[in-house]
Design a protein around this motif. Sequence first.
Motif, PDB file in Angstrom:
ATOM      1  N   LEU A 343     -30.719   1.839  33.196  1.00 42.61           N
ATOM      2  CA  LEU A 343     -32.082   1.921  32.670  1.00 42.61           C
ATOM      3  C   LEU A 343     -32.554   3.376  32.643  1.00 42.61           C
ATOM      4  O   LEU A 343     -31.884   4.287  33.134  1.00 42.61           O
ATOM      5  N   ASN A 344     -33.719   3.571  32.015  1.00 46.80           N
ATOM      6  CA  ASN A 344     -34.352   4.881  31.844  1.00 46.80           C
ATOM      7  C   ASN A 344     -33.611   5.715  30.798  1.00 46.80           C
ATOM      8  O   ASN A 344     -32.573   5.326  30.268  1.00 46.80           O
ATOM      9  N   GLY A 345     -34.175   6.892  30.496  1.00 43.96           N
ATOM     10  CA  GLY A 345     -33.509   7.849  29.630  1.00 43.96           C
ATOM     11  C   GLY A 345     -33.885   7.734  28.167  1.00 43.96           C
ATOM     12  O   GLY A 345     -34.795   7.004  27.775  1.00 43.96           O
ATOM     13  N   GLY A 346     -33.152   8.517  27.354  1.00 43.47           N
ATOM     14  CA  GLY A 346     -33.440   8.622  25.935  1.00 43.47           C
ATOM     15  C   GLY A 346     -32.198   8.477  25.085  1.00 43.47           C
ATOM     16  O   GLY A 346     -31.080   8.368  25.588  1.00 43.47           O
ATOM     17  N   SER A 347     -32.413   8.512  23.775  1.00 43.25           N
ATOM     18  CA  SER A 347     -31.331   8.240  22.823  1.00 43.25           C
ATOM     19  C   SER A 347     -30.774   9.494  22.165  1.00 43.25           C
ATOM     20  O   SER A 347     -29.804   9.409  21.430  1.00 43.25           O
ATOM     21  N   TRP A 348     -31.388  10.680  22.406  1.00 45.48           N
ATOM     22  CA  TRP A 348     -30.837  11.901  21.824  1.00 45.48           C
ATOM     23  C   TRP A 348     -31.237  13.111  22.655  1.00 45.48           C
ATOM     24  O   TRP A 348     -32.195  13.072  23.421  1.00 45.48           O
ATOM     25  N   GLY A 349     -30.476  14.191  22.500  1.00 45.37           N
ATOM     26  CA  GLY A 349     -30.816  15.463  23.106  1.00 45.37           C
ATOM     27  C   GLY A 349     -30.073  15.754  24.386  1.00 45.37           C
ATOM     28  O   GLY A 349     -29.002  15.210  24.669  1.00 45.37           O
ATOM     29  N   VAL A 350     -30.678  16.643  25.192  1.00 47.25           N
ATOM     30  CA  VAL A 350     -30.136  17.019  26.493  1.00 47.25           C
ATOM     31  C   VAL A 350     -31.286  17.120  27.482  1.00 47.25           C
ATOM     32  O   VAL A 350     -32.451  17.231  27.100  1.00 47.25           O
ATOM     33  N   ALA A 351     -30.955  17.095  28.763  1.00 47.84           N
ATOM     34  CA  ALA A 351     -31.961  17.220  29.807  1.00 47.84           C
ATOM     35  C   ALA A 351     -32.385  18.672  29.962  1.00 47.84           C
ATOM     36  O   ALA A 351     -31.698  19.595  29.529  1.00 47.84           O
ATOM     37  N   GLY A 352     -33.537  18.853  30.613  1.00 49.50           N
ATOM     38  CA  GLY A 352     -33.977  20.193  30.950  1.00 49.50           C
ATOM     39  C   GLY A 352     -35.354  20.496  30.412  1.00 49.50           C
ATOM     40  O   GLY A 352     -35.930  19.737  29.634  1.00 49.50           O
ATOM     41  N   GLY A 353     -35.894  21.642  30.854  1.00 47.75           N
ATOM     42  CA  GLY A 353     -37.193  22.097  30.376  1.00 47.75           C
ATOM     43  C   GLY A 353     -38.251  22.095  31.447  1.00 47.75           C
ATOM     44  O   GLY A 353     -38.168  21.377  32.443  1.00 47.75           O
ATOM     45  N   ASP A 354     -39.270  22.928  31.231  1.00 45.50           N
ATOM     46  CA  ASP A 354     -40.430  22.980  32.115  1.00 45.50           C
ATOM     47  C   ASP A 354     -41.360  21.807  31.822  1.00 45.50           C
ATOM     48  O   ASP A 354     -41.227  21.139  30.790  1.00 45.50           O
ATOM     49  N   PRO A 355     -42.314  21.527  32.715  1.00 43.05           N
ATOM     50  CA  PRO A 355     -43.233  20.406  32.472  1.00 43.05           C
ATOM     51  C   PRO A 355     -43.875  20.488  31.092  1.00 43.05           C
ATOM     52  O   PRO A 355     -44.321  21.550  30.661  1.00 43.05           O
ATOM     53  N   GLY A 356     -43.911  19.370  30.411  1.00 41.05           N
ATOM     54  CA  GLY A 356     -44.543  19.299  29.102  1.00 41.05           C
ATOM     55  C   GLY A 356     -43.648  19.670  27.942  1.00 41.05           C
ATOM     56  O   GLY A 356     -43.998  19.412  26.793  1.00 41.05           O
ATOM     57  N   GLU A 357     -42.487  20.275  28.202  1.00 42.03           N
ATOM     58  CA  GLU A 357     -41.592  20.676  27.117  1.00 42.03           C
ATOM     59  C   GLU A 357     -40.738  19.484  26.691  1.00 42.03           C
ATOM     60  O   GLU A 357     -39.613  19.311  27.144  1.00 42.03           O
ATOM     61  N   ALA A 358     -41.294  18.691  25.816  1.00 40.71           N
ATOM     62  CA  ALA A 358     -40.710  17.390  25.496  1.00 40.71           C
ATOM     63  C   ALA A 358     -39.750  17.428  24.322  1.00 40.71           C
ATOM     64  O   ALA A 358     -39.371  16.389  23.813  1.00 40.71           O
ATOM     65  N   GLY A 359     -39.340  18.613  23.890  1.00 41.83           N
ATOM     66  CA  GLY A 359     -38.525  18.680  22.689  1.00 41.83           C
ATOM     67  C   GLY A 359     -37.029  18.675  22.905  1.00 41.83           C
ATOM     68  O   GLY A 359     -36.270  18.608  21.939  1.00 41.83           O
ATOM     69  N   SER A 360     -36.556  18.753  24.155  1.00 37.74           N
ATOM     70  CA  SER A 360     -35.111  18.833  24.392  1.00 37.74           C
ATOM     71  C   SER A 360     -34.415  17.482  24.268  1.00 37.74           C
ATOM     72  O   SER A 360     -33.231  17.406  23.955  1.00 37.74           O
ATOM     73  N   ALA A 361     -35.132  16.416  24.569  1.00 35.56           N
ATOM     74  CA  ALA A 361     -34.576  15.067  24.488  1.00 35.56           C
ATOM     75  C   ALA A 361     -35.678  14.121  24.045  1.00 35.56           C
ATOM     76  O   ALA A 361     -36.869  14.382  24.261  1.00 35.56           O
ATOM     77  N   GLY A 362     -35.315  13.015  23.424  1.00 29.39           N
ATOM     78  CA  GLY A 362     -36.319  12.077  22.942  1.00 29.39           C
ATOM     79  C   GLY A 362     -35.747  10.697  22.722  1.00 29.39           C
ATOM     80  O   GLY A 362     -34.639  10.381  23.161  1.00 29.39           O
ATOM     81  N   GLY A 363     -36.525   9.894  22.018  1.00 26.14           N
ATOM     82  CA  GLY A 363     -36.130   8.506  21.794  1.00 26.14           C
ATOM     83  C   GLY A 363     -36.108   7.707  23.074  1.00 26.14           C
ATOM     84  O   GLY A 363     -35.063   7.142  23.436  1.00 26.14           O
TER      85      GLY A 363
END
Length: 603
Positions: A343-363
């Motif tokens: 469970l959890n997680g997303g369908s594309w991208g990679v992990a990482g980033g500072d708080p609020g930086e939601a563009g590295s992974a999504g779906g």
Amino acid sequence: MLAAATALVFAASLAAAADVGVWTPAGSSGVVCIHTALLPNSRLICNERPHQNMYPANANTGGLVSAEIDLLNGADVNGFGSWTAKFTPREVATDPLCAGHSLLANGSWFQAGGDPYGANNGQNPPDGRKSRRIYNPCPVGAAADCVGSWTTLPDMTTQRWYPTVATLADGSVIIIGGTTDAINFGQLADINNPTYEYWPSKAGDPRHLDILSWAFPNMLYPMVFVMPSEHVFLFVSNKTVIIDPKTDNLIYTVPDMPVMDHAPWIYPHIPTMTVLPMTIKNNFKFTLQICGGSRQTTIDASPMCWQISPEDASPQWTRIDDMPRGRLMIDSVIMPDGKILYLNGGSWGVAGGDPGEAGSAGGPIMAPDLFDPEAPSGSQWSTLASASNYRMYHSGALLLETGHIVTFGSDINNQDDAVNKKADCMPQVQQFNAGCQDPFNTNIERFAPPYLQRAERNGRPVISKAPDTTTHNSTFIVELSTAASNVARVTFIRQASTTHQTNTDQRFIELNILGRSDKALLVQAPDLAGRAPPGRWFLFVLDKDGVPSVSKTVFLQLGAATQVPAGTNGITSSKNAAKAASSFSGISSLITAFAAAVSAFAF
């Protein structure tokens, strides 16, 4: 009469068909649960990262980054009612973000490493990269207002950011890898830390590992598990080395995982690796399963799963059924019935980033997928009910004594703002507008798997008494207030801690039932400390419908085995008791033979 009975059976079949689990809100954690461990009395201890950039300090905690959460908060542990968690902020001396951790033999939570953010920005807590710390919980049955506390240990030999920690067969701890500073994949610096060390410390710490040098930068949170032989399995990217912690010999008997359409099997691509249940049916075989992560050729997540039994004479990677969907930043939770919830997680991208930086992974993927290790190929996966909360980067999940699973965390939770390209809501603006989505998710969600839906309809087994402690290969009595004749299995699950989809604690061992009376069972503890590391374990009994009891916590400790005298509690031996009692000893002999066989590979 027959028609009425048929109607009842039909209604029961419809109800079972609809059993896909139920999600309910369970209150607030106060902090974002990035690093989370289970404590006695249905409690969690969670650590978050200091709020940074334009985000103010956490108002829930006065800026503290740690909190203990009472999940039940007065609710009945045996009931199915609602929960509203209560959190208590806790002060920790150094920044615990990006640490590695595991639960110790005494049930305390050990952490190694951390983050430099506070020191670099004049905030508290200060730099935690060299730190070792322990959270000491209240004991089982403590007063409701009791909370645990942090203790600082002597520093490590070196700074570690994103190391992995595992508790070993002798109760000591191994600390592996990481970097000496926060990594920037776009501008790599010479910060690799290709070493490992121990707690308690040993002469010669730290020790070098070539595999971590080879894998850089794909070596953060390496996958580490103690094995029945007491050797340590270490996997990074697609390569494996086995460490003998008694001699520090390195053993290379596991072949490389095949290179296919998959990015390196490690952070930031984040698959998850799990020790599969060791059961009577599979002769307590030690097998690891790795699933999910990022593809190599596209930004999409991979659905692939592979297995390896590293202590086989000639181990080979075997690809099994794909998950129903590609998923990265994926958590796995072993349940009392031996099935595994992904469970959890997303369908594309990679992990990482500072708080609020939601563009590295999504779906965000809301529906969990259930894996049945005993199902035939082609039918091992099914999909259950969808959750309500996004659980992306910095989230997790754990099993509780009630048989529920809780999910928590995610501090890049402003997915909708990113998808809708709300420019004034992204971190680069350096202000947090009132109309923007809060990236810090402190909501806890509780999942009742299908077996709890059956329990609510039909009842569940009830353990009235079990020992507080036992030792390996001991026998002990489990007393019930329900019929022992309806018990089909007894299962033992090590309590766990998790971060970044890394959980070195959890494992499942089915216990042999050696005999029973009307209201009691005679069972046998696991044989080997490598198979079952010392610590706090859930003891579940399951009925013939696969419904588990509320568990009792048993401390599995090192020491001489003890045996319950014949006839205690009116128990008569099962027909296969002698076979069951000898099965562990036979496997122990195989493990000893394996250790001797691989010694020729050590160098």
